[in-house]
Design an enzyme around this catalytic site. Structure first.
Site, PDB file in Angstrom:
ATOM      1  N   LYS A  88       0.907  -1.071   0.056  1.00 59.87           N
ATOM      2  CA  LYS A  88       0.038   0.023  -0.016  1.00 59.87           C
ATOM      3  C   LYS A  88       0.931   1.137  -0.030  1.00 59.87           C
ATOM      4  CE  LYS A  88      -2.838   3.356   1.614  1.00 59.87           C
ATOM      5  NZ  LYS A  88      -1.937   4.419   1.193  1.00 59.87           N
ATOM      6  N   GLU A 108       8.635   1.720  11.334  1.00 63.62           N
ATOM      7  CA  GLU A 108       9.657   2.530  11.006  1.00 63.62           C
ATOM      8  C   GLU A 108       8.926   3.993  11.048  1.00 63.62           C
ATOM      9  OE1 GLU A 108      12.927   1.626  10.779  1.00 63.62           O
ATOM     10  OE2 GLU A 108      12.719  -0.539  10.536  1.00 63.62           O
ATOM     11  N   CYS A 167      13.215  10.558   6.993  1.00 63.31           N
ATOM     12  CA  CYS A 167      12.883  10.298   8.388  1.00 63.31           C
ATOM     13  C   CYS A 167      14.337  10.499   9.117  1.00 63.31           C
ATOM     14  CB  CYS A 167      12.539   8.774   8.558  1.00 63.31           C
ATOM     15  SG  CYS A 167      13.686   7.620   7.759  1.00 63.31           S
ATOM     16  N   GLU A 225       8.648  16.750  14.246  1.00 63.39           N
ATOM     17  CA  GLU A 225       9.154  16.859  12.908  1.00 63.39           C
ATOM     18  C   GLU A 225       8.779  17.724  11.916  1.00 63.39           C
ATOM     19  OE1 GLU A 225       8.280  12.784  11.290  1.00 63.39           O
ATOM     20  OE2 GLU A 225      10.180  12.579  10.714  1.00 63.39           O
TER      21      GLU A 225
HETATM   22  P1  NDP Z   1       1.926   8.672   7.150  1.00 60.29           P
HETATM   23  O1  NDP Z   1       1.962   8.183   8.549  1.00 60.29           O
HETATM   24  O2  NDP Z   1       0.932   9.883   6.905  1.00 60.29           O
HETATM   25  O3  NDP Z   1       1.710   7.535   6.030  1.00 60.29           O
HETATM   26  C1  NDP Z   1       2.494   6.490   5.754  1.00 60.29           C
HETATM   27  C2  NDP Z   1       1.642   5.510   5.009  1.00 60.29           C
HETATM   28  O4  NDP Z   1       0.405   4.969   5.880  1.00 60.29           O
HETATM   29  C3  NDP Z   1       0.884   6.040   3.807  1.00 60.29           C
HETATM   30  O5  NDP Z   1       0.744   4.942   2.799  1.00 60.29           O
HETATM   31  C4  NDP Z   1      -0.347   6.389   4.444  1.00 60.29           C
HETATM   32  O6  NDP Z   1      -1.360   6.331   3.494  1.00 60.29           O
HETATM   33  C5  NDP Z   1      -0.830   5.184   5.108  1.00 60.29           C
HETATM   34  N1  NDP Z   1      -1.761   5.297   6.039  1.00 60.29           N
HETATM   35  C6  NDP Z   1      -2.269   6.430   6.734  1.00 60.29           C
HETATM   36  N2  NDP Z   1      -3.203   6.294   7.653  1.00 60.29           N
HETATM   37  C7  NDP Z   1      -3.185   4.934   7.932  1.00 60.29           C
HETATM   38  C8  NDP Z   1      -4.099   4.090   8.761  1.00 60.29           C
HETATM   39  N3  NDP Z   1      -4.780   4.562   9.635  1.00 60.29           N
HETATM   40  N4  NDP Z   1      -3.773   2.835   8.433  1.00 60.29           N
HETATM   41  C9  NDP Z   1      -3.009   2.233   7.487  1.00 60.29           C
HETATM   42  N5  NDP Z   1      -2.227   2.970   6.750  1.00 60.29           N
HETATM   43  C10 NDP Z   1      -2.388   4.371   7.082  1.00 60.29           C
HETATM   44  O7  NDP Z   1       3.476   9.256   6.792  1.00 60.29           O
HETATM   45  P2  NDP Z   1       3.682  10.118   5.530  1.00 60.29           P
HETATM   46  O8  NDP Z   1       3.579   9.390   4.288  1.00 60.29           O
HETATM   47  O9  NDP Z   1       3.209  11.303   5.618  1.00 60.29           O
HETATM   48  O10 NDP Z   1       5.323  10.027   5.535  1.00 60.29           O
HETATM   49  C11 NDP Z   1       6.010  10.978   6.569  1.00 60.29           C
HETATM   50  C12 NDP Z   1       6.261  10.189   7.735  1.00 60.29           C
HETATM   51  O11 NDP Z   1       7.030   8.762   7.588  1.00 60.29           O
HETATM   52  C13 NDP Z   1       7.381  11.039   8.553  1.00 60.29           C
HETATM   53  O12 NDP Z   1       7.073  10.967   9.855  1.00 60.29           O
HETATM   54  C14 NDP Z   1       8.775  10.237   8.451  1.00 60.29           C
HETATM   55  O13 NDP Z   1       9.629  10.319   9.355  1.00 60.29           O
HETATM   56  C15 NDP Z   1       8.360   8.714   8.301  1.00 60.29           C
HETATM   57  N6  NDP Z   1       9.085   8.063   7.608  1.00 60.29           N
HETATM   58  C16 NDP Z   1       9.915   7.083   8.411  1.00 60.29           C
HETATM   59  C17 NDP Z   1      10.938   6.241   7.670  1.00 60.29           C
HETATM   60  C18 NDP Z   1      11.557   5.383   8.789  1.00 60.29           C
HETATM   61  O14 NDP Z   1      12.387   4.294   7.966  1.00 60.29           O
HETATM   62  N7  NDP Z   1      11.659   5.524   9.815  1.00 60.29           N
HETATM   63  C19 NDP Z   1      11.333   6.403   6.416  1.00 60.29           C
HETATM   64  C20 NDP Z   1      10.469   7.429   5.594  1.00 60.29           C
HETATM   65  C21 NDP Z   1       9.507   8.132   6.301  1.00 60.29           C
HETATM   66  P3  NDP Z   1      -1.944   7.964   2.602  1.00 60.29           P
HETATM   67  O15 NDP Z   1      -0.676   8.501   2.165  1.00 60.29           O
HETATM   68  O16 NDP Z   1      -2.703   7.390   1.571  1.00 60.29           O
HETATM   69  O17 NDP Z   1      -2.555   8.572   3.920  1.00 60.29           O
END
Ligand code: NDP
Length: 478
Positions: free
Chosen positions: A163, A238, A272, A373
């Site tokens: 997803k 993560e 991240c 962040e």
């Molecule tokens: P989100 O948490 O908003 O979304 C991440 C993924 O989860 C997307 O595919 C999103 O879909 C999906 N999602 C959102 N809500 C739900 C839910 N309730 N149930 C299941 N899936 C859900 O993060 P961002 O996409 O905004 O990414 C940024 C964040 O990711 C930052 O905090 C960053 O630090 C972190 N990150 C961490 C990394 C690591 O390895 N530790 C690496 C890269 C980023 P949709 O976008 O369609 O809402």
């Protein structure tokens, strides 16, 4: 990239110029049921999990070859999907290729244990897949994050449902296509598209999903963790960070300043592990900040395929609004914006989601801007007095993903590196990443470790087996 649902579609907008790139259909709840059922069937019936590891490895190598053959097309698609400079996008395709190759090797060579016995039997462990893995990824580095989950999960014998973020949906279907062409049996890798709160939540809650691997924000991770806890399925998280980048007075300041700038402004800070909190020893504070601001002002902000580009646009227009709101709040908290703090001016920037590299100081450590962040090109700078003050400040957030330490004193580097609460510690370097080295967060930055040999074990459960060697029937009481 800005995506808005229009009649069941996600519309990908190029954040460099606002043009439409492509549309993808949103997965409906009925389709989700069919996708999970197909994944379960593929898991049970294709023989993938029973395939000899070296045969599974052959398919993973073929996927790597397929990605490499399409490197330019994939890099260009990702550039238009989320605005990263083309050189970074090429690097991410290479990283994905390396990830499939690495897990092909791990798959072939991973050993399990023959355990010490205390009776007439042989005892040993085997690894079993979970079945159907839900892999949920964010928008910042799609092909790299997708590969980081798909390669080890497939290597361990699972089926995977991927997803991607609604804000970067275009690379995941390409990975599925390439995997199918490489000979991955039908149904073992599929994609669902749509909003996280809808289709993402439905996927996590689906009874047919046996393991969840999530990369994204901490609030989302917490919500997913709650569902996984209720369902008693394993979950790897993560999550986000507010990583401290530390400069001691005895550091090579030229190298330190360059790394600090790269660590926060590379990828427009949408990483991240961005080093988003700079902690500088008091005696060199003014010098480091002056050099850094001077460097930040010289950064080439341009279209992601422009010659010499260092920083491209943010991934979407709505994300730029969020980053700007973060900066405005920092101002309201008393922060001094030393450079940046707005979109760049000029015709070249008018139609894109650009934002200037921004440095802010004068904030107390407990200000929200120093704790939360931004996920953008925004650096907060704080002075520290001594090691004790540094450790208190560096560890004084809920996060614990990464940190950087600059000093020429290796004993101090060792002490500080051990004292800081972070999953990755970079000493006299920053943001290095290799698939063979575990990656993950302390505290609110996550649970579990991806990458490395254990990155495959993440997607497998241990089964203990005993073979009896008894010469006589077992007694009821020993
Ligand atoms: P989100 O948490 O908003 O979304 C991440 C993924 O989860 C997307 O595919 C999103 O879909 C999906 N999602 C959102 N809500 C739900 C839910 N309730 N149930 C299941 N899936 C859900 O993060 P961002 O996409 O905004 O990414 C940024 C964040 O990711 C930052 O905090 C960053 O630090 C972190 N990150 C961490 C990394 C690591 O390895 N530790 C690496 C890269 C980023 P949709 O976008 O369609 O809402």
């Amino acid at each position: 990239m800005d995506i808005r649902t229009k009649a069941g579609e996600l519309v990908s907008i190029n954040p460099a110029d606002g043009s439409e790139v492509a549309r993808v259909a949103v997965t409906t709840p009925q389709e989700l049921d069919a996708i999970v059922a197909r994944a379960q069937k593929a898991y049970r019936e294709t023989g993938w999990k029973e395939l000899m590891p070296h045969k599974r490895a052959e398919v993973l190598h073929a996927i790597a070859n397929g990605l490499l053959a399409e490197k330019e097309t994939l890099a260009s698609l990702q550039m238009r999907d989320n605005g990263k400079p083309i050189s970074e996008c090429r690097g991410m395709v290479d990283y994905a290729v390396g990830t499939f190759r690495y897990y092909a090797s791990v798959c072939e060579t991973l050993e399990t244990d023959v355990t010490p016995r205390r009776g007439d039997y042989v005892s040993f462990t085997v690894l079993e897949p979970y079945g159907v893995v839900a892999a949920i990824t964010p928008w910042n580095s799609p092909i790299m994050n997708d590969a980081a989950k798909v390669a080890p999960a497939l290597a361990a014998g699972n089926a995977v449902i991927l997803k991607p973020s609604e804000d970067a949906p275009l690379l995941a279907p390409e990975l599925v296509r390439i995997a199918a062409a490489a000979g991955l049996p039908d149904g073992l890798l599929q994609v669902v598209q749509g909003y996280g709160a809808d289709i993402g939540a439905a996927l996590v809650a689906h009874k047919g999903v046996g393991m969840i691997s999530f990369t994204g924000g901490t609030a989302t991770g917490r919500a997913i963790g709650r569902v996984a806890g209720e369902r008693i399925v394993p979950v790897a998280l993560e999550l986000g960070g507010k990583s401290p980048h530390v400069v001691f007075a005895d550091a090579n300041l030229e190298h330190a300043v360059a790394a600090v700038a790269a660590g926060i402004f590379g990828s427009s800070g949408q990483s991240c592990v961005a080093g988003s909190r700079l902690l500088v020893e008091e005696s060199v504070y003014d010098e480091v900040v002056t050099r850094l601001v001077e460097r930040a002002k010289r950064i080439v902000v341009a279209a992601p395929d422009a010659k010499g580009v260092e920083v491209g646009p943010l991934a979407s227009f709505h994300h730029r609004d969020r980053v700007h709101a973060f900066v405005e709040r920092a101002r309201a908290e008393g922060g001094r914006v030393l450079c940046g703090g707005s979109a760049p001016e000029g015709a070249a920037y008018e139609t894109g989601a650009y934002y200037l590299p921004t440095v802010i100081d004068g904030l107390p450590h407990d200000a929200l801007s120093c704790q939360e962040e931004a996920f953008g090109p925004v650096l907060v700078v704080l002075p520290f007095k001594d090691e004790a003050d540094l450790v208190a400040k560096a560890n004084g957030t809920d996060f614990g993903l990464a940190c950087g330490i600059w000093t020429e004193n290796f004993k101090k580097a060792w002490r500080t590196g051990r004292a800081l609460e972070a999953g990755s510690v970079w000493i006299n370097t920053y943001k290095q990443s290799v698939t063979s080295t575990p990656f993950g967060g302390f505290k609110d930055s996550g649970i579990g470790r991806e990458k490395g040999i254990d990155g495959l074990r993440l997607y497998a459960q241990v089964k203990s087996m005993y073979f009896g060697l008894h010469e006589n029937p077992l007694p009821i009481a020993k």
